[in-house]
Design a protein around this motif. Structure first.
Motif, PDB file in Angstrom:
ATOM      1  N   GLY A  95       0.806  -1.222   0.000  1.00 41.46           N
ATOM      2  CA  GLY A  95       0.000   0.000   0.000  1.00 41.46           C
ATOM      3  C   GLY A  95       0.833   1.263   0.000  1.00 41.46           C
ATOM      4  O   GLY A  95       0.326   2.354   0.259  1.00 41.46           O
ATOM      5  N   HIS A  96       2.130   1.144  -0.281  1.00 37.40           N
ATOM      6  CA  HIS A  96       3.034   2.308  -0.180  1.00 37.40           C
ATOM      7  C   HIS A  96       2.659   3.445  -1.124  1.00 37.40           C
ATOM      8  O   HIS A  96       2.967   4.608  -0.849  1.00 37.40           O
ATOM      9  CB  HIS A  96       4.482   1.887  -0.426  1.00 37.40           C
ATOM     10  N   ALA A  97       1.972   3.174  -2.198  1.00 39.10           N
ATOM     11  CA  ALA A  97       1.606   4.221  -3.163  1.00 39.10           C
ATOM     12  C   ALA A  97       0.746   5.312  -2.525  1.00 39.10           C
ATOM     13  O   ALA A  97       0.651   6.410  -3.055  1.00 39.10           O
ATOM     14  CB  ALA A  97       0.867   3.607  -4.351  1.00 39.10           C
ATOM     15  N   ILE A  98       0.158   5.042  -1.373  1.00 43.31           N
ATOM     16  CA  ILE A  98      -0.713   6.016  -0.713  1.00 43.31           C
ATOM     17  C   ILE A  98      -0.021   6.703   0.472  1.00 43.31           C
ATOM     18  O   ILE A  98      -0.620   7.486   1.185  1.00 43.31           O
ATOM     19  CB  ILE A  98      -2.034   5.327  -0.291  1.00 43.31           C
ATOM     20  N   TYR A  99       1.255   6.442   0.660  1.00 45.08           N
ATOM     21  CA  TYR A  99       2.035   6.983   1.783  1.00 45.08           C
ATOM     22  C   TYR A  99       2.042   8.515   1.780  1.00 45.08           C
ATOM     23  O   TYR A  99       2.151   9.155   0.744  1.00 45.08           O
ATOM     24  CB  TYR A  99       3.469   6.461   1.688  1.00 45.08           C
ATOM     25  N   HIS A 100       1.915   9.094   2.988  1.00 47.08           N
ATOM     26  CA  HIS A 100       2.028  10.542   3.205  1.00 47.08           C
ATOM     27  C   HIS A 100       3.058  10.767   4.294  1.00 47.08           C
ATOM     28  O   HIS A 100       3.005  10.120   5.338  1.00 47.08           O
ATOM     29  CB  HIS A 100       0.690  11.141   3.661  1.00 47.08           C
ATOM     30  N   THR A 119      -3.862  -4.595   1.952  1.00 48.84           N
ATOM     31  CA  THR A 119      -4.367  -4.931   0.633  1.00 48.84           C
ATOM     32  C   THR A 119      -4.722  -6.412   0.607  1.00 48.84           C
ATOM     33  O   THR A 119      -4.252  -7.182   1.436  1.00 48.84           O
ATOM     34  CB  THR A 119      -3.316  -4.656  -0.461  1.00 48.84           C
ATOM     35  N   GLY A 120      -5.530  -6.779  -0.344  1.00 44.01           N
ATOM     36  CA  GLY A 120      -5.872  -8.188  -0.493  1.00 44.01           C
ATOM     37  C   GLY A 120      -6.516  -8.439  -1.838  1.00 44.01           C
ATOM     38  O   GLY A 120      -7.085  -7.534  -2.446  1.00 44.01           O
ATOM     39  N   THR A 121      -6.404  -9.667  -2.293  1.00 45.84           N
ATOM     40  CA  THR A 121      -7.016 -10.069  -3.553  1.00 45.84           C
ATOM     41  C   THR A 121      -7.807 -11.340  -3.310  1.00 45.84           C
ATOM     42  O   THR A 121      -7.247 -12.342  -2.858  1.00 45.84           O
ATOM     43  CB  THR A 121      -5.950 -10.310  -4.636  1.00 45.84           C
ATOM     44  N   ALA A 122      -9.094 -11.270  -3.582  1.00 48.02           N
ATOM     45  CA  ALA A 122      -9.946 -12.456  -3.449  1.00 48.02           C
ATOM     46  C   ALA A 122     -10.051 -13.118  -4.819  1.00 48.02           C
ATOM     47  O   ALA A 122     -10.430 -12.474  -5.794  1.00 48.02           O
ATOM     48  CB  ALA A 122     -11.337 -12.067  -2.945  1.00 48.02           C
ATOM     49  N   SER A 178      -4.818  -5.717  -6.204  1.00 45.46           N
ATOM     50  CA  SER A 178      -5.188  -4.758  -5.164  1.00 45.46           C
ATOM     51  C   SER A 178      -4.434  -3.437  -5.330  1.00 45.46           C
ATOM     52  O   SER A 178      -4.885  -2.395  -4.847  1.00 45.46           O
ATOM     53  CB  SER A 178      -4.958  -5.343  -3.775  1.00 45.46           C
ATOM     54  N   GLY A 179      -3.300  -3.438  -6.036  1.00 45.63           N
ATOM     55  CA  GLY A 179      -2.587  -2.195  -6.319  1.00 45.63           C
ATOM     56  C   GLY A 179      -3.438  -1.217  -7.107  1.00 45.63           C
ATOM     57  O   GLY A 179      -3.336   0.002  -6.948  1.00 45.63           O
ATOM     58  N   TYR A 180      -4.300  -1.734  -7.951  1.00 52.53           N
ATOM     59  CA  TYR A 180      -5.249  -0.912  -8.706  1.00 52.53           C
ATOM     60  C   TYR A 180      -6.158  -0.150  -7.745  1.00 52.53           C
ATOM     61  O   TYR A 180      -6.438   1.026  -7.948  1.00 52.53           O
ATOM     62  CB  TYR A 180      -6.069  -1.823  -9.629  1.00 52.53           C
ATOM     63  N   VAL A 181      -6.592  -0.826  -6.694  1.00 52.68           N
ATOM     64  CA  VAL A 181      -7.489  -0.207  -5.713  1.00 52.68           C
ATOM     65  C   VAL A 181      -6.739   0.868  -4.923  1.00 52.68           C
ATOM     66  O   VAL A 181      -7.277   1.946  -4.668  1.00 52.68           O
ATOM     67  CB  VAL A 181      -8.094  -1.271  -4.768  1.00 52.68           C
TER      68      VAL A 181
END
Length: 167
Positions: free
Chosen positions: A91-96, A105-108, A151-154
């Motif tokens: 989830g690092h792409a959303i880091y502030h 994150t997760g993928t079903a 989940s990276g898309y999300v």
């Protein structure tokens, strides 16, 4: 009819493998986004799971008190912070830099068998502030993320709404 969450189908026998599969969100586990968000709220609320609301006009109520011990909460919370803060975190792409976030994150995988390669995937992402004047927890699920980054898309699509709320 009401679809309840479950960790085992009615027709299945429980064994160690199914317990392990449920522990990391696979197997026969079924859960909806509101239930998932409520569970994750415990990791920033000292192990207490808060009651979900559509509109809150009063102080939140604890739904399940002490669902997790304080030591378990601390271990999981640090791991969830790492998902965002670690440069290799999913989830690092959303880091502030200026606000501590925690997430998962997760993928079903929706497939008919272990060998099914044509099944679709649901991408999940939960993100929350850990100690903020603007507390928030968001759980997002997007259908059909296979071949779109999982989940990276999300995570990428959560940047703008979260940023709008925080800043």
């Amino acid at each position: 009819s009401l679809n309840l969450s479950q960790y085992l189908n009615k027709d299945s026998n429980f064994d160690d493998q199914k317990l392990a599969d449920s522990g990391y969100g696979q197997g026969e586990l079924l859960i909806n986004p509101v239930q998932l968000a409520s569970i994750y709220s415990s990791f920033v609320n000292e192990g207490n799971i808060f009651q979900p609301y559509l509109i809150i006009d009063q102080k939140p109520k604890s739904w399940i008190k002490s669902a997790f011990s304080k030591s378990t909460v601390n271990i999981i919370k640090e791991a969830l912070i790492g998902v965002i803060s670690d440069s290799n975190g999913t989830g690092h792409a959303i880091y502030h830099n200026d606000i501590e976030l925690a997430g998962k994150t997760g993928t079903a995988e929706l497939k008919s068998s272990q060998s099914d390669t044509n099944g679709t995937e649901l991408g999940w992402f939960t993100v929350m502030t850990t100690n903020s004047d603007t507390p928030i927890l968001i759980t997002t699920m997007v259908e059909d993320v296979k071949d779109r980054g999982g989940s990276g898309y999300v995570v990428e699509h959560m940047k703008k709404p979260l940023g709008n709320y925080l800043y």
